[in-house]
Scaffold this active site. Structure first.
Site, PDB file in Angstrom:
ATOM      1  N   THR A   1       0.878  -1.178   0.000  1.00 32.79           N
ATOM      2  CA  THR A   1       0.000   0.000   0.000  1.00 32.79           C
ATOM      3  C   THR A   1       0.911   1.222   0.000  1.00 32.79           C
ATOM      4  O   THR A   1       2.115   1.113   0.196  1.00 32.79           O
ATOM      5  CB  THR A   1      -0.898   0.051   1.257  1.00 32.79           C
ATOM      6  OG1 THR A   1      -0.073   0.272   2.416  1.00 32.79           O
ATOM      7  CG2 THR A   1      -1.687  -1.235   1.441  1.00 32.79           C
TER       8      THR A   1
ATOM      9  N   VAL B   1       7.474  -2.400   7.033  1.00 30.46           N
ATOM     10  CA  VAL B   1       7.403  -0.933   7.108  1.00 30.46           C
ATOM     11  C   VAL B   1       8.015  -0.350   5.835  1.00 30.46           C
ATOM     12  O   VAL B   1       9.118  -0.722   5.435  1.00 30.46           O
ATOM     13  CB  VAL B   1       8.151  -0.415   8.354  1.00 30.46           C
ATOM     14  CG1 VAL B   1       8.178   1.106   8.370  1.00 30.46           C
ATOM     15  CG2 VAL B   1       7.491  -0.958   9.623  1.00 30.46           C
ATOM     16  N   LYS B   2       7.259   0.571   5.232  1.00 27.41           N
ATOM     17  CA  LYS B   2       7.724   1.171   3.981  1.00 27.41           C
ATOM     18  C   LYS B   2       8.267   2.566   4.276  1.00 27.41           C
ATOM     19  O   LYS B   2       7.576   3.381   4.909  1.00 27.41           O
ATOM     20  CB  LYS B   2       6.524   1.272   3.034  1.00 27.41           C
ATOM     21  CG  LYS B   2       6.837   1.144   1.568  1.00 27.41           C
ATOM     22  CD  LYS B   2       5.508   1.070   0.817  1.00 27.41           C
ATOM     23  CE  LYS B   2       5.708   0.982  -0.662  1.00 27.41           C
ATOM     24  NZ  LYS B   2       4.421   1.157  -1.373  1.00 27.41           N
ATOM     25  N   VAL B   3       9.492   2.811   3.826  1.00 32.96           N
ATOM     26  CA  VAL B   3      10.088   4.136   4.041  1.00 32.96           C
ATOM     27  C   VAL B   3      10.567   4.680   2.696  1.00 32.96           C
ATOM     28  O   VAL B   3      10.960   3.912   1.816  1.00 32.96           O
ATOM     29  CB  VAL B   3      11.279   4.078   5.033  1.00 32.96           C
ATOM     30  CG1 VAL B   3      10.844   3.535   6.394  1.00 32.96           C
ATOM     31  CG2 VAL B   3      12.435   3.267   4.478  1.00 32.96           C
TER      32      VAL B   3
END
Ligand code: E4P
Length: 218
Positions: A27, A82-84
């Protein structure tokens, strides 16, 4: 090759998860906004629908806040990645979260040079965006070829190449030919993959001939 679906629409995810073809979900803030739902509710629901990694993106841009957001997102479910963003603060956050055992997906990658940094930061996934490079007249797939080759040169790099910003089935086929680990695919493109007019035509002919036999299997 693994398939992730690039959406925050839980009904679409449920439908695709039932096919057994889905290995994870990505997402981003735009997809969450499109869903019109609470971020945390959506991520928790998606995590319950699929066993594989579900990417949830931080919203902060500074290291300290990004790290706290990352920890909060990682606590939502065991399968959150976790998207960074691929910024210096994002890489520092990636490095820290990875050391704590959290899977990190480094997003908004537009060059092989950036992908090298993500691998050094211990990212579980690097997300090079092919469609957005194509959109500005560059060849997104060249970047994928470079990243796959570079990572193969350094077995210590554990980062998987997650091809993102996919626009069509050709992006997926070329990613597979190049040996990319994962494609994250919009639901409509995933459905396009299965379609071929000769399959439809052939099936219609087989069904018509079967009908003529007057037989039944069940
Ligand atoms: C994936 O993680 C990205 O969020 C996504 O693939 C971006 O795709 P877009 O360029 O079609 O928005």
């Amino acid at each position: 090759m693994k398939f992730f679906v690039d959406t925050a629409d839980t009904e679409e995810i449920r439908e695709l998860a039932d096919t057994g073809l889905l290995d994870g979900v990505t997402t981003n803030p735009s997809l969450i906004a499109k869903s019109g739902r609470d971020f945390f509710d959506v991520i928790k629901e998606i995590c319950s629908l699929v066993d594989g990694p579900v990417s949830a993106e931080v919203a902060a841009t500074d290291y300290d806040t990004m790290l706290e957001e990352g920890k909060k997102l990682a606590g939502l479910a065991d399968n959150v990645a976790v998207k960074v963003p691929l910024t210096m603060a994002g890489l520092k956050t990636c490095s820290q979260l990875a050391k704590q055992g959290t899977q990190v997906n480094v997003t908004l990658c537009f060059s092989a040079a950036q992908a090298i940094l993500a691998a050094k930061a211990g990212a579980a996934y690097i997300s090079p965006f092919v469609g957005r490079l194509d959109d500005i007249g560059q060849d997104g797939m060249n970047m994928i070829s470079d990243v796959v080759q570079i990572y193969a040169n350094y077995p210590a790099f554990q980062t998987e190449v997650l091809v993102a910003s996919i626009r069509n089935p050709t992006h997926i086929v070329n990613s597979a030919l190049m040996g990319a680990d994962v494609c994250t695919v919009p639901p409509q493109v995933l459905k396009q993959l299965v379609s071929h007019p000769l399959t439809d035509k052939g099936l219609a002919a087989f069904l018509a001939d079967w009908e003529k036999t007057g037989q039944k299997i069940l």
